[in-house]
Scaffold this motif. Structure first.
Motif, PDB file in Angstrom:
ATOM      1  N   SER A 101       0.813  -1.212   0.000  1.00 59.51           N
ATOM      2  CA  SER A 101       0.000   0.000   0.000  1.00 59.51           C
ATOM      3  C   SER A 101       0.852   1.270   0.000  1.00 59.51           C
ATOM      4  O   SER A 101       0.414   2.314  -0.492  1.00 59.51           O
ATOM      5  N   THR A 102       2.067   1.189   0.530  1.00 58.81           N
ATOM      6  CA  THR A 102       2.957   2.350   0.534  1.00 58.81           C
ATOM      7  C   THR A 102       3.266   2.809  -0.883  1.00 58.81           C
ATOM      8  O   THR A 102       3.503   3.999  -1.120  1.00 58.81           O
ATOM      9  N   TYR A 103       3.234   1.893  -1.820  1.00 58.65           N
ATOM     10  CA  TYR A 103       3.621   2.193  -3.194  1.00 58.65           C
ATOM     11  C   TYR A 103       2.429   2.361  -4.138  1.00 58.65           C
ATOM     12  O   TYR A 103       2.551   3.037  -5.158  1.00 58.65           O
ATOM     13  N   VAL A 104       1.307   1.746  -3.823  1.00 60.09           N
ATOM     14  CA  VAL A 104       0.196   1.746  -4.792  1.00 60.09           C
ATOM     15  C   VAL A 104      -0.971   2.631  -4.373  1.00 60.09           C
ATOM     16  O   VAL A 104      -1.815   2.959  -5.222  1.00 60.09           O
ATOM     17  N   SER A 105      -1.067   3.014  -3.112  1.00 64.68           N
ATOM     18  CA  SER A 105      -2.185   3.851  -2.686  1.00 64.68           C
ATOM     19  C   SER A 105      -1.778   5.318  -2.673  1.00 64.68           C
ATOM     20  O   SER A 105      -0.628   5.651  -2.379  1.00 64.68           O
ATOM     21  N   ARG A 106      -2.720   6.177  -2.973  1.00 69.87           N
ATOM     22  CA  ARG A 106      -2.426   7.600  -3.078  1.00 69.87           C
ATOM     23  C   ARG A 106      -1.995   8.190  -1.734  1.00 69.87           C
ATOM     24  O   ARG A 106      -1.079   9.010  -1.661  1.00 69.87           O
ATOM     25  N   ASP A 107      -2.668   7.765  -0.646  1.00 70.51           N
ATOM     26  CA  ASP A 107      -2.351   8.336   0.662  1.00 70.51           C
ATOM     27  C   ASP A 107      -1.272   7.582   1.413  1.00 70.51           C
ATOM     28  O   ASP A 107      -0.824   7.988   2.474  1.00 70.51           O
ATOM     29  N   LYS A 108      -0.850   6.408   0.854  1.00 66.04           N
ATOM     30  CA  LYS A 108       0.237   5.602   1.429  1.00 66.04           C
ATOM     31  C   LYS A 108      -0.069   5.119   2.843  1.00 66.04           C
ATOM     32  O   LYS A 108       0.841   4.852   3.634  1.00 66.04           O
ATOM     33  N   LEU A 109      -1.332   4.980   3.177  1.00 65.44           N
ATOM     34  CA  LEU A 109      -1.728   4.513   4.499  1.00 65.44           C
ATOM     35  C   LEU A 109      -1.947   3.012   4.481  1.00 65.44           C
ATOM     36  O   LEU A 109      -2.389   2.440   3.481  1.00 65.44           O
ATOM     37  N   LEU A 110      -1.650   2.360   5.629  1.00 67.82           N
ATOM     38  CA  LEU A 110      -1.863   0.925   5.764  1.00 67.82           C
ATOM     39  C   LEU A 110      -3.305   0.635   6.149  1.00 67.82           C
ATOM     40  O   LEU A 110      -4.044   1.510   6.582  1.00 67.82           O
TER      41      LEU A 110
END
Length: 229
Positions: A101-110
């Motif tokens: 998620s650090t790399y693929v989500s816009r907000d980088k939240l888990l």
């Protein structure tokens, strides 16, 4: 891969490879694991002859381990242990964050949409995270562990067949593996491995980043060849 023997060799070899890789990312290194890799584990890691960079990465990792005294409380071991800790855990923000998620989500939240999607994928195949575990499901170690589980099911199924292998069942698990690779692991493996390579302080972890990406990209290529995607 042109015959059943080659296919079987590939299937057993990838199970071993995922077992090694998951152990290297799921938990902090131990003298026992590193000694095993130094003695024989890395030498048994499957390499594609068409990818000399993979063989070079393994050789460099092996050489680095052989140049160290890998016993608890020695400086050589502690340097490797610290490199793992600093890269993936902290105490500050890890420079090679181990979560998809650090790399693929816009907000980088888990624990957001991408994390839940990974957890749902696991559950489709009856794989569940350890009860009470607070780690996010999209940790690189868990994702490699999931790939190992699928590869283990394939080899266990083959071992249970007394005569002809039902390749339909094998292909179904390979297709699941390919889908997970394309949807999740390969979606972030390049930036993850780049960060790991750029920030590692030991040859072992720097070359592990190269080995990991090369192996995963070669694995999806061979799966595609095998199931004729």
């Amino acid at each position: 891969m042109t015959n059943d023997d080659q296919i079987l060799d590939f299937l057993y070899a990838r199970q071993f490879a995922y077992d090694v890789l998951r152990r290297l990312f799921m938990e902090e290194p131990t003298p026992e694991l590193l000694s095993y890799l130094s003695d024989s584990g890395l030498l048994l890691f499957p390499c594609d002859e068409a990818l000399p960079a993979m063989k070079n990465a393994i050789n460099e990792m092996h050489k680095d381990l052989n140049n160290r005294r890998i016993q608890a409380n020695t400086e050589d071991f502690e340097n490797l242990h610290w490199d793992f800790t600093r890269l993936f855990i902290g105490p500050e923000a890890p420079p090679a964050a181990p979560w998809e998620s650090t790399y693929v989500s816009r907000d980088k939240l888990l624990f957001q949409e991408s994390t839940l999607a990974v957890k749902s994928f696991y559950e489709q195949y009856g794989v569940h995270l350890p009860e009470g575990d607070m780690e996010a499901a999209d940790h690189i170690g868990y994702e490699l562990d999931f790939m190992w589980h699928l590869s283990l099911r394939i080899t266990e199924f083959i071992d249970s067949e007394t005569e002809n292998v039902d390749w339909t069942k094998v292909n179904a698990l390979l297709l699941g593996s390919a889908t997970f690779l394309n949807t999740h692991l390969l979606a972030f493996i390049t930036p993850f491995c780049r960060s790991m390579y750029n920030h590692a302080e030991t040859v072992f972890y720097r070359q592990l980043s190269s080995l990991l990406e090369l192996f995963l990209r070669n694995d999806i290529k061979k799966i595609n060849e095998l199931v004729n995607l």
